[in-house]
Scaffold this motif. Structure first.
Motif, PDB file in Angstrom:
ATOM      1  N   ALA A   1       0.844  -1.201   0.000  1.00 38.71           N
ATOM      2  CA  ALA A   1       0.000   0.000   0.000  1.00 38.71           C
ATOM      3  C   ALA A   1       0.880   1.253   0.000  1.00 38.71           C
ATOM      4  O   ALA A   1       0.618   2.221  -0.727  1.00 38.71           O
ATOM      5  CB  ALA A   1      -0.930  -0.018   1.206  1.00 38.71           C
TER       6      ALA A   1
ATOM      7  N   GLY B   1      -1.781  -0.647  -3.352  1.00 36.73           N
ATOM      8  CA  GLY B   1      -2.902  -1.114  -2.547  1.00 36.73           C
ATOM      9  C   GLY B   1      -4.121  -1.506  -3.367  1.00 36.73           C
ATOM     10  O   GLY B   1      -4.966  -2.280  -2.915  1.00 36.73           O
ATOM     11  N   ASP B   2      -4.213  -0.995  -4.591  1.00 32.36           N
ATOM     12  CA  ASP B   2      -5.368  -1.323  -5.439  1.00 32.36           C
ATOM     13  C   ASP B   2      -5.335  -2.757  -5.955  1.00 32.36           C
ATOM     14  O   ASP B   2      -6.371  -3.321  -6.305  1.00 32.36           O
ATOM     15  CB  ASP B   2      -5.380  -0.398  -6.667  1.00 32.36           C
TER      16      ASP B   2
ATOM     17  N   TYR C   1      -5.056  -6.816  -6.107  1.00 37.27           N
ATOM     18  CA  TYR C   1      -5.431  -7.962  -5.281  1.00 37.27           C
ATOM     19  C   TYR C   1      -4.297  -8.982  -5.424  1.00 37.27           C
ATOM     20  O   TYR C   1      -4.077  -9.499  -6.523  1.00 37.27           O
ATOM     21  CB  TYR C   1      -6.746  -8.568  -5.756  1.00 37.27           C
TER      22      TYR C   1
ATOM     23  N   HIS D   1      -4.705  -6.492   0.008  1.00 34.31           N
ATOM     24  CA  HIS D   1      -5.407  -5.454  -0.754  1.00 34.31           C
ATOM     25  C   HIS D   1      -5.625  -4.259   0.149  1.00 34.31           C
ATOM     26  O   HIS D   1      -6.025  -4.432   1.306  1.00 34.31           O
ATOM     27  CB  HIS D   1      -6.754  -6.001  -1.255  1.00 34.31           C
ATOM     28  N   ASP D   2      -5.301  -3.090  -0.368  1.00 27.53           N
ATOM     29  CA  ASP D   2      -5.605  -1.857   0.357  1.00 27.53           C
ATOM     30  C   ASP D   2      -4.914  -1.821   1.738  1.00 27.53           C
ATOM     31  O   ASP D   2      -5.482  -1.307   2.702  1.00 27.53           O
ATOM     32  CB  ASP D   2      -7.136  -1.770   0.540  1.00 27.53           C
ATOM     33  N   GLY D   3      -3.729  -2.393   1.824  1.00 26.96           N
ATOM     34  CA  GLY D   3      -2.956  -2.348   3.070  1.00 26.96           C
ATOM     35  C   GLY D   3      -3.360  -3.367   4.111  1.00 26.96           C
ATOM     36  O   GLY D   3      -2.844  -3.364   5.226  1.00 26.96           O
TER      37      GLY D   3
END
Lengths: 565, 565
Positions: free
Chosen positions: A77, A82-83, A85, A108-110
């Motif tokens: 992230a 982070g975007d 998967y 995902h996303d941190g």
């Protein structure tokens, strides 16, 4: 219409090396992102390495793996990824039972999404997963921009029912699988057929990402692929190399667009390369920079030396000729020719003075005197290993290992045995193949293999030949007494190997072997030899278990294990 | 009122020896009948031996076992014993899947009743049953003269739920279990507590029949017993001996009548006897009549020699003193004293001339020169083994095995290692115990053990001492360089063994060990040593698997295996 780009990250991990594996995952996610991938799929148990065996039972290891997964999510992230998967395999813990799980997590996303736990835990052949893990019990569908991605781990697609059947019912756009499927001759086609069957079952493409590289006595061949719902091969990664492949899923299309399809390998090249990668990775992961081995002039040691040269370069191979009073001049010449071809270091250590020194005290004859010669050689090989820090490689093949036609603590010494799973007739075939490849221009290290990704043709061989033709063509002999031939003690290899294949690979009993058409005397000879040799195949002495946890059957840990907490 | 006499047949079987095992079953059924028993209970997998590992997967073996069970039933009836109910363990086949089952059959009236299949298949520690067998799925109650006999096999009573819970619901008069429960220090009490719990659960007495004897690296201790519904110990068989015990069930009585209760063993005697029985049975079942071993004058080889003398008599022990330039006079004297005490054969083979012969060629120093000495000794021990047909026994203990403080192909050579599961501090304790027992009159072979059922006090020891006191009391040294002590390389054993117990037995990681109060330097030293030694504990070289079935992880067969079909 939803379009999603998947990256198939076929990487080589090391058991226990959480830092190294995490760094490699970071590197491949960056590469995938630069290639506009939205989903990155790694092999089974990527972060921990695979198979981790009883290391999974150690609580500190599971905690460290969990911390490392969180670190990875955070770092990705922080790097602006982070975007994506990112599907990574690791070890989890079932908090009800405090037992390990074979788990896929999605970064995902941190955040680490605690994703999917492997349902079918194989416990046959080389697999001990039911011993180690608690099974998962639910199927998982990821929603990525409206696309329904079903997931499964390795064995889950080899068994009918279970999560794949559930996914078929729930309806998915693609089945994404992470695998740790060890190499086996001919297995590529079995995997493809299986994936085609599952694709038909779920009415969607199947993504199959496999690990690559050697881990103890397993070699993973990679060869990741994607098949369409109708069975069409869409993408295929090369075998035996790290590789990042891509697959563009269009959820609205009836047929998907094919991508890159790597060519298949010649069957001999495939097996030879598996053996070389196994050795190369065993050395790298256990921090060996060179090998030493006895060179008799025979075909087994010649093939192993050639494999070692292909793995780490001829200059890192220390050949030792250890002639006795029974060694023929031809054998010594053949060994010298081989060394010249591969550019190895070469020492000559005659064993006759040592043999005579022992005999002044021991006065041995018969098999004991033959074994003495082999054991003096074993001591010398280990002296080179200890004093120069080299990996001693053993040169035994599967036929002699099966029949016990070797001396324990003698020619069987070594930390790694590259051809222990090759029957003698296969040893000849691979030697001939390697010479054909040399004649066609493939030099030392010219193999298609992890660590040689540039795929060049290697260091040229003088004369375009690697293995002396004489080593291939002469009658095999242990040269432990005058005029000795292997065929004095064993059936001819062409016949022996057929019986061994039936008895070992197909578990045919005596009655079955007779029905196969083998003659009674041969069958009885081979069965007796194989059954009696079991103790030789486990050199470390057996001993009684008297405590709760003994070494041996109780405690099964990988030799290659970088974990140090 | 129904009264039934059960015979508890605690016997020593051999894996694969269908003929020998069947003959022994016959012999014990006859003995039971002469003692008016109506039901005879044998241990788990009596007919096949246990554990049979992947031998179960061989179809010819399963067919032969089935034929042998039928032969037994027929012979028993022909001998007029058809009225008895004889519960025997064997391997069955699940005809739907063609997979093996761990089965109890009941021989009665000339017929094999296909009885009960084991439900819980252990797959932890030394057990691999889930790998091999298909689980049974129903509970079984036998009706014998109106008495309801519930049955279970080993692990079935270790897990909650399953067949025992079903039997509790169905209602039974007695729970009859057959077991193959390997010896482990302190396990006797665990088994008793478990049986007491199950007796309360089923409101009936529990009969626990365990096998006795050594099989590869397992020792089964027997110690069969019966507990009443209220937990009272009713019958207990001796440990480490074959034995036929009896239990008279009265289905109408609130409390059962107690029978013979064997005394418990001293904890040191128990472990010592387990090691001796393991060695004795390994030799008997693999047709060895004597052993050879290096005698350094140190405590490990002294204890192993004492165990060997107790197993097969001092006259079948070939001691070999192999002094080097670094061996102290004291060490040579201690070895000679030991040999005199146990009446062993004794040769002296100085290694200095051999060491010098190697050094003229190899010019080694440091650890390589130390290992050379150990390997020369290994070659000599194996020369005795090969030329005289003796079993080479290794003398390493668990502390040095754990830390890799030994030379592979050197002091680690041998087919059996009697003390490989004893920490060094335990080696000293058992040596002191054996001397106390000698002082109290226990001569060579005076142990309470299979094959020594008369239980006499053995061959007297001259001076009433077995192990030289000096071997016990001096500081341990490998004597591979001048003035060397084990404590140069390892923490003191009193501390080391505590760390090893925590790290290995309790799987404590680094943080746990620090919390246990061990200092950081010791913890890091020990962990590093143990983790790196894994490769030494599997001497046979690893090698890549490239075929469907390779030796090693794929194929797990017992070393002791008398099956030849």
């Amino acid at each position: 219409m939803t379009q999603i780009r998947f990256a198939l990250a076929q990487i080589d991990t090391c058991v226990g090396d959480l830092d190294g594996n995490a760094d490699k995952i970071m590197q491949y996610v960056h590469l995938a992102a630069r290639n506009r991938a939205q989903v990155v799929v790694f092999p089974e148990m990527t972060l921990t390495g695979y198979p981790i065996e009883d290391l999974a039972l150690r609580g500190t290891f599971r905690r460290a793996a969990w911390d490392k997964a969180n670190w990875l999510a955070t770092e990705l992230a922080a790097d602006g990824l982070g975007d994506l998967y990112v599907a990574v395999g690791t070890v989890g813990t079932d908090h009800a039972s405090d037992k390990p799980r074979n788990r896929m997590v999605v970064l995902h996303d941190g955040v680490v999404w605690a994703g999917y736990d492997k349902h079918f835990l194989p416990n046959y052949g080389v697999f001990d997963e039911f011993r180690i893990f608690t099974a998962g019990d639910r199927s998982v569908v990821l929603d990525v921009d409206g696309a329904r991605i079903g997931v499964a781990i390795c064995e889950d697609i080899w068994q009918d029912g279970g999560p794949v059947a559930e996914l078929a019912e729930r309806g998915i756009d693609v089945l994404m699988t992470m695998n740790g499927s060890p190499y086996e001759e001919g297995k590529t086609h079995v995997r493809h057929e299986l994936a085609v069957r599952r694709a038909a079952e779920v009415h969607a493409p199947v993504i199959y990402v496999n690990q690559v590289g050697g881990q103890d006595d397993l070699v993973f061949d990679g060869g990741s692929f994607v098949v369409d719902a109708d069975g069409t091969m869409l993408v295929r990664s090369p075998m035996f190399m790290e590789h990042l492949g891509f697959f563009d899923l269009d959820t609205m299309a009836a047929k998907q667009t094919p991508g890159e399809i790597a060519p298949e390998l010649d069957p001999d090249e495939e097996v030879y390369t598996a053996c070389v990668l196994g050795l190369k990775d065993y050395m790298a992961k256990n921090h060996f920079h060179g090998v030493c081995l006895g060179l008799s002039g025979g075909i087994d040691s010649a093939l192993v030396a050639a494999m070692a040269a292909d793995a780490v370069g001829g200059e890192h191979v220390q050949g030792i000729s250890m002639p006795s009073m029974y060694s023929s001049d031809g054998s010594k010449d053949d060994a010298a020719d081989l060394v010249a071809n591969i550019g190895a270091k070469y020492d000559i250590q005659p064993i006759e003075p040592l043999f005579n020194a022992y005999q002044q005290q021991l006065h041995l004859d018969g098999v004991a005197a033959e074994n003495l010669q082999a054991r003096i050689r074993g001591v010398i090989v280990m002296a080179y290993s200890n004093s120069k820090g080299l990996l001693a490689v053993a040169t035994g093949n599967k036929s002699e290992l099966a029949c016990g036609y070797s001396t324990i603590y003698g020619d069987a010494v070594g930390g790694y045995a590259p051809i222990k799973d090759l029957l003698k007739t296969r040893v000849w075939e691979l030697s001939r193949w390697r010479n054909r490849a040399a004649a066609a221009g493939m030099g030392i290290g010219g193999l298609h293999i992890v660590g040689n990704e540039q795929g060049d043709s290697g260091t040229p061989l003088p004369g375009g030949v690697m293995i002396p033709v004489n080593s291939i063509e002469k009658a095999p002999s242990a040269e432990l007494r005058p005029g000795q031939k292997d065929s004095d003690s064993l059936p001819e290899y062409a016949l022996l190997d057929q019986v061994l294949a039936a008895y070992i690979e197909h578990a045919h009993g005596r009655a079955d072997l007779l029905a196969d058409g083998f003659d009674e005397q041969t069958v009885d000879t081979v069965m007796r030899l194989v059954d009696r040799a079991e103790w030789k195949r486990r050199q470390y002495p057996l001993g009684p278990k008297v405590t709760a946890l003994a070494f041996g059957r109780d405690r099964r840990l990988p030799v290659t294990n970088a974990f140090r907490e």
